[in-house]
Design a protein around this motif. Structure first.
Motif, short mmCIF file in Angstrom:
data_model
loop_
_atom_site.label_atom_id
_atom_site.label_comp_id
_atom_site.label_asym_id
_atom_site.label_seq_id
_atom_site.Cartn_x
_atom_site.Cartn_y
_atom_site.Cartn_z
N ASN A 136 0.82 -1.21 0.00
CA ASN A 136 0.00 0.00 0.00
C ASN A 136 0.86 1.27 0.00
O ASN A 136 0.31 2.38 0.00
CB ASN A 136 -0.90 0.03 1.24
N GLU A 137 2.19 1.12 0.02
CA GLU A 137 3.10 2.25 0.15
C GLU A 137 3.71 2.64 -1.19
O GLU A 137 3.69 1.85 -2.15
CB GLU A 137 4.22 1.89 1.14
N PRO A 138 4.26 3.87 -1.29
CA PRO A 138 4.96 4.26 -2.52
C PRO A 138 6.06 3.27 -2.84
O PRO A 138 6.69 2.70 -1.94
CB PRO A 138 5.54 5.64 -2.16
N LEU A 139 6.32 3.07 -4.11
CA LEU A 139 7.27 2.04 -4.55
C LEU A 139 8.67 2.27 -3.97
O LEU A 139 9.36 1.30 -3.64
CB LEU A 139 7.32 2.01 -6.09
N LYS A 140 9.08 3.54 -3.87
CA LYS A 140 10.42 3.81 -3.31
C LYS A 140 10.56 3.23 -1.91
O LYS A 140 11.55 2.55 -1.60
CB LYS A 140 10.68 5.32 -3.27
N TRP A 141 9.55 3.46 -1.09
CA TRP A 141 9.64 3.01 0.29
C TRP A 141 9.42 1.50 0.40
O TRP A 141 9.99 0.85 1.28
CB TRP A 141 8.64 3.77 1.15
N LYS A 142 8.62 0.95 -0.48
CA LYS A 142 8.46 -0.51 -0.50
C LYS A 142 9.80 -1.16 -0.82
O LYS A 142 10.23 -2.11 -0.15
CB LYS A 142 7.42 -0.91 -1.54
N ALA A 143 10.48 -0.65 -1.85
CA ALA A 143 11.78 -1.21 -2.23
C ALA A 143 12.81 -1.03 -1.12
O ALA A 143 13.59 -1.94 -0.82
CB ALA A 143 12.27 -0.53 -3.52
N LEU A 144 12.80 0.15 -0.50
CA LEU A 144 13.78 0.44 0.56
C LEU A 144 13.59 -0.49 1.75
O LEU A 144 14.56 -1.08 2.25
CB LEU A 144 13.66 1.90 0.98
N GLY A 171 22.02 4.05 7.29
CA GLY A 171 22.98 4.87 6.56
C GLY A 171 23.56 4.15 5.36
O GLY A 171 23.86 4.76 4.33
N GLU A 172 23.72 2.83 5.49
CA GLU A 172 24.23 2.03 4.37
C GLU A 172 23.23 1.97 3.23
O GLU A 172 23.60 1.96 2.06
CB GLU A 172 24.58 0.63 4.86
N VAL A 173 21.95 1.96 3.59
CA VAL A 173 20.89 1.96 2.57
C VAL A 173 20.85 3.32 1.88
O VAL A 173 20.74 3.41 0.66
CB VAL A 173 19.53 1.62 3.21
#
Length: 423
Positions: free
Chosen positions: A232-240, A252-254
């Motif tokens: 249900n979240e934006p793709l950027k945050w899902k991937a992260l 920080g590594e991410v």
């Protein structure tokens, strides 16, 4: 030989007597040596005879004192005064050269800044701020182990509780202890103090009423729920977040990860950067916590989501004429992501979906715990986490390691004993 000369006022009255004791002549030059001198002032109201008797007594005592070498000439007195002045100046300069606690903190932090990250320096400064409230203007050499013990005891809550303040957690107190130990050890190396007073101060133990908090981690079913919510979240945050769950990487590594470090064919990812933030420096790139890069392998489902996000990111930022400098995850304008942004998003995500205790480190703990509990060896998990030593991993995840051993024992039992029961 003692002699005297009367000193009179304008009225011709005797007011004092100058006493001289000859010193003979210089053996080398033959010149008359400067005599010893002093002044005798008769008390008011005495008769002439009484004054003469007391003057004779005074002269005799003065001459005897001179013979014993207890009297200095004017030249000797001047030389002694100059010597004392110089000694006082040396002592003052030496005292000024011995820094106070606050002064040495600045020297210490400046030296450490050469080898440590700005974030670590900021943590050191924050940790030493509380110590400075107690030791700030004291000379470093005057701070002894008794004072430090009292300070640590106060931090642990014996005095703070009397002020109706919440005692500090054991981990926080231990952090203050470690920073102080490092500072005083550095002062020994700099020859500011002869010995480290912290050597006689034992590392604080948890209070009797303090319950040790285990690292927050989630079960496999709870991770399934988190993954469902990510749809249900934006793709950027899902991937992260999927990447964090799968890799166990620090926030920080991410934030410092670049697409050039991700091999979509093999699933290998090179972790070689660490985005950090301080108010003074802003967001900047440093090395991973252990100062060593590492290569990890990401599972195919996560790689597919990363691929999808890379395509969307390219279209989004290219269309807006913005650059991401090759970073996988950035702020909305394409600039380097602040690690605190990741923390804030994950915390708010947890609140939205009622996931208790959700923080970036909880995802890291979850990856390690599930891996070990399902049979992954400690060395492999340690390398994936980027720990400097497998023993660090074992200390943190001993509960998961015990579960893995139970599963191993059950597997062994199945292989060795099940056939015998059937027979």
């Amino acid at each position: 030989m003692a002699s005297y000369t009367a000193r009179k006022n304008k009225a011709g009255e005797i007011v004092s007597y100058q006493i001289k004791v000859t010193r003979g002549r210089d053996k080398l030059t033959g010149k008359q040596l400067t005599p010893f001198t002093t002044t005798y002032t008769p008390p008011d109201g005495w008769s002439k005879r009484a004054i003469e008797r007391d003057l004779v007594r005074f002269m005799g005592e003065f001459e005897a004192t001179c013979k014993r070498g207890e009297i200095l000439t004017k030249e000797e007195q001047k030389a002694l005064a100059e010597q004392q002045t110089k000694q006082e100046q040396r002592e003052k300069a030496e005292a000024e050269s011995k820094p106070t606690f606050n002064q040495y903190v600045e020297i210490f932090l400046k030296d450490k800044a050469v080898t440590l990250s700005p974030t670590t320096i900021q943590n050191y400064r924050k940790g030493l701020k509380r110590s400075a409230e107690v030791f700030g203007e004291m000379k470093l050499e005057d701070i002894d182990h008794i004072m430090i013990k009292r300070f640590i005891t106060d931090l642990q809550g014996q005095q703070r509780s009397r002020k109706n303040e919440k005692p500090l957690a054991h981990g926080t107190v231990g952090g203050y202890y470690t920073i102080l130990h490092t500072l005083f050890e550095s002062a020994v190396d700099d020859e500011i103090i002869p010995a480290n007073p912290m050597a006689r101060v034992k590392k604080p133990k948890p209070r009797k009423d303090e319950i040790k908090k285990e690292p927050v981690c989630y079960s496999e079913s709870e991770v399934d729920y988190i993954i469902q919510c990510l749809n249900n979240e934006p793709l950027k945050w899902k991937a992260l977040m999927l990447f964090m769950i799968d890799s166990g990487c620090r926030r920080g590594e991410v934030a410092g990860l670049k697409w050039s470090e991700v091999d979509f064919k093999t699933g290998k990812v090179n972790i070689c950067r660490n985005a950090q933030y301080t108010p003074e420096k802003g967001v900047y790139i440093g090395t991973p916590k252990s100062n060593q890069s590492r290569t990890i392998i990401i599972n195919e489902p996560v790689l597919q989501v990363l691929k999808e996000w890379r395509r969307q990111q390219t279209l989004l930022f290219f269309g807006q004429g913005k650059s991401t400098d090759g970073f996988c995850f950035t702020q909305n304008e394409g600039e380097l992501m602040n690690p605190n942004t990741i923390t804030g998003y994950i915390r708010d995500f947890g609140k939205r979906y009622k996931i208790k205790g959700l923080k970036p480190h909880a995802l890291r703990h979850t990856m390690a715990t599930i891996s070990i509990a399902n049979g992954a060896d400690i060395v492999s998990v340690s390398k994936r986490l980027g720990h400097c030593n497998p023993s660090v991993t074992l200390n943190i995840y001993s509960h998961a390691n015990e579960e893995a051993q139970r599963r191993t024992a059950a597997t062994l039992a199945e292989a060795l004993y099940s056939n015998r029961k059937q027979a």
